[in-house]
Design an enzyme around this catalytic site. Structure first.
Site, PDB file in Angstrom:
ATOM      1  CE  LYS A  52     100.989  85.920  35.519  1.00  0.00           C
ATOM      2  NZ  LYS A  52     100.493  86.188  34.165  1.00  0.00           N
ATOM      3  CB  SER A 271      94.461  80.753  38.884  1.00  0.00           C
ATOM      4  OG  SER A 271      95.815  80.744  39.258  1.00  0.00           O
TER       5      SER A 271
END
Length: 310
Positions: A52, A271
């Protein structure tokens, strides 16, 4: 003789250009015996620790270049963690006040990282009556605060500068690092910026590259992977850019996170481990494939959850 002045990068310039590493043990019979190579893109090597960092800096820098925001302004974002940490870092670099809205069931490490960068953190209930709970509630609150004039929402879920970071950065890096040999790309799906942007670039280079998204099975809570209710589906998501969806259980992803650390020395989040579970499914179906999955963050972000104690 005068020595040339050394050139030192800024912290912003260290975002991206992350390693792509070959898994050695976990693939087993699904790897070399079948001619398959399984590669992890280590996005935890970014300065704030996740994939991110790329869209966070992209959204702030491009908004600033357009004149939409200026240093000193207040920015607002709903986040499940990694984007918030990355935005807090980017805001600190660029000189913005950052307000982050986050469900209250997410790990204390993520909260601490956000506030360490100077962000203000608003916690919202992770569960509640009706549809508006968790991230949905956080997104609604961010929009309400913007309407009340409390700051500007960057909106990672609808902002084209999110996938653009991967069209211009992550995708080209993967193509170059594999020498154009990539056949399959696997990514967890949250905001969908990574999978949308990387798919856009890779399909431009070779339309035959298969794009596979990892989503949670019903009832599973995997930080960074989720299925959105229709009303909250990210506007940046383009279903046509994903060839296939695979569903991962929380138990499966957590077990794989522990296995990745112990067997490969890759200490990653849940994840990322879910994406590897899917990559292995793909490997079981193909031969002579180059399969790349995103290792989107580091495992130290999840220590307090106890997932690595099992």
């Amino acid at each position: 003789m005068t020595r040339p002045e050394p050139q030192y990068p800024t912290i912003e310039q260290t975002i991206g250009h992350t390693p792509l590493v070959r898994l050695q043990r976990i693939p087993g019979e699904l790897g070399t015996p079948r001619g398959n190579v399984i590669l992890g893109k280590l996005e935890g090597n970014n300065p704030a620790g996740s994939v991110k960092d790329r869209p966070a800096m992209s959204m702030i820098s491009r908004a600033e270049a357009r004149g939409d925001i200026k240093p000193g302004d207040t920015l607002i974002e709903a986040t499940s963690g990694n984007t918030g940490i990355a935005l807090a870092m980017a805001a600190a670099i660029k000189g913005y006040r950052m307000i982050l809205i986050m469900p209250d069931d997410l790990s204390v490490e993520r909260r601490a990282a956000m506030t360490a960068y100077g962000a203000e953190l608003i916690l919202t209930p992770a569960a509640g009556d009706g549809v508006s709970k968790g991230m949905e509630f956080a997104r609604d609150l961010a929009e309400r605060m913007q309407r009340e004039g409390k700051g500007r929402v960057l909106d990672q879920f609808a902002n084209p500068d999110n996938p653009l970071a991967h069209i211009e950065g992550t995708g080209p890096e993967i193509w170059q690092q594999t020498g154009g040999r990539i056949t399959h790309f696997v990514s967890a799906m949250g905001t969908t910026g990574t999978i949308t942007g990387v798919s856009t670039y890779l399909k431009q280079q070779n339309p035959a590259v298969q794009i596979v998204g990892a989503q949670p099975e019903d009832g599973s809570r995997i930080p960074g992977i989720r299925k959105w209710p229709e009303a909250y589906l990210p506007k940046i998501y383009e279903p046509a850019r994903v060839d296939r969806l695979e569903y991962v259980s929380q138990t499966e992803a957590e077990a794989m996170a522990r296995r990745m650390a112990a067997s490969e020395g890759i200490f990653c989040g849940i994840s990322a481990a879910g994406a590897l579970c899917v990559a292995l499914r793909v490997a079981a179906e193909v031969r002579d494939a180059t399969i790349v999955f995103i290792v989107c963050d580091r495992g130290d972000r999840y220590l307090s959850t106890g997932v690595f104690n099992a």
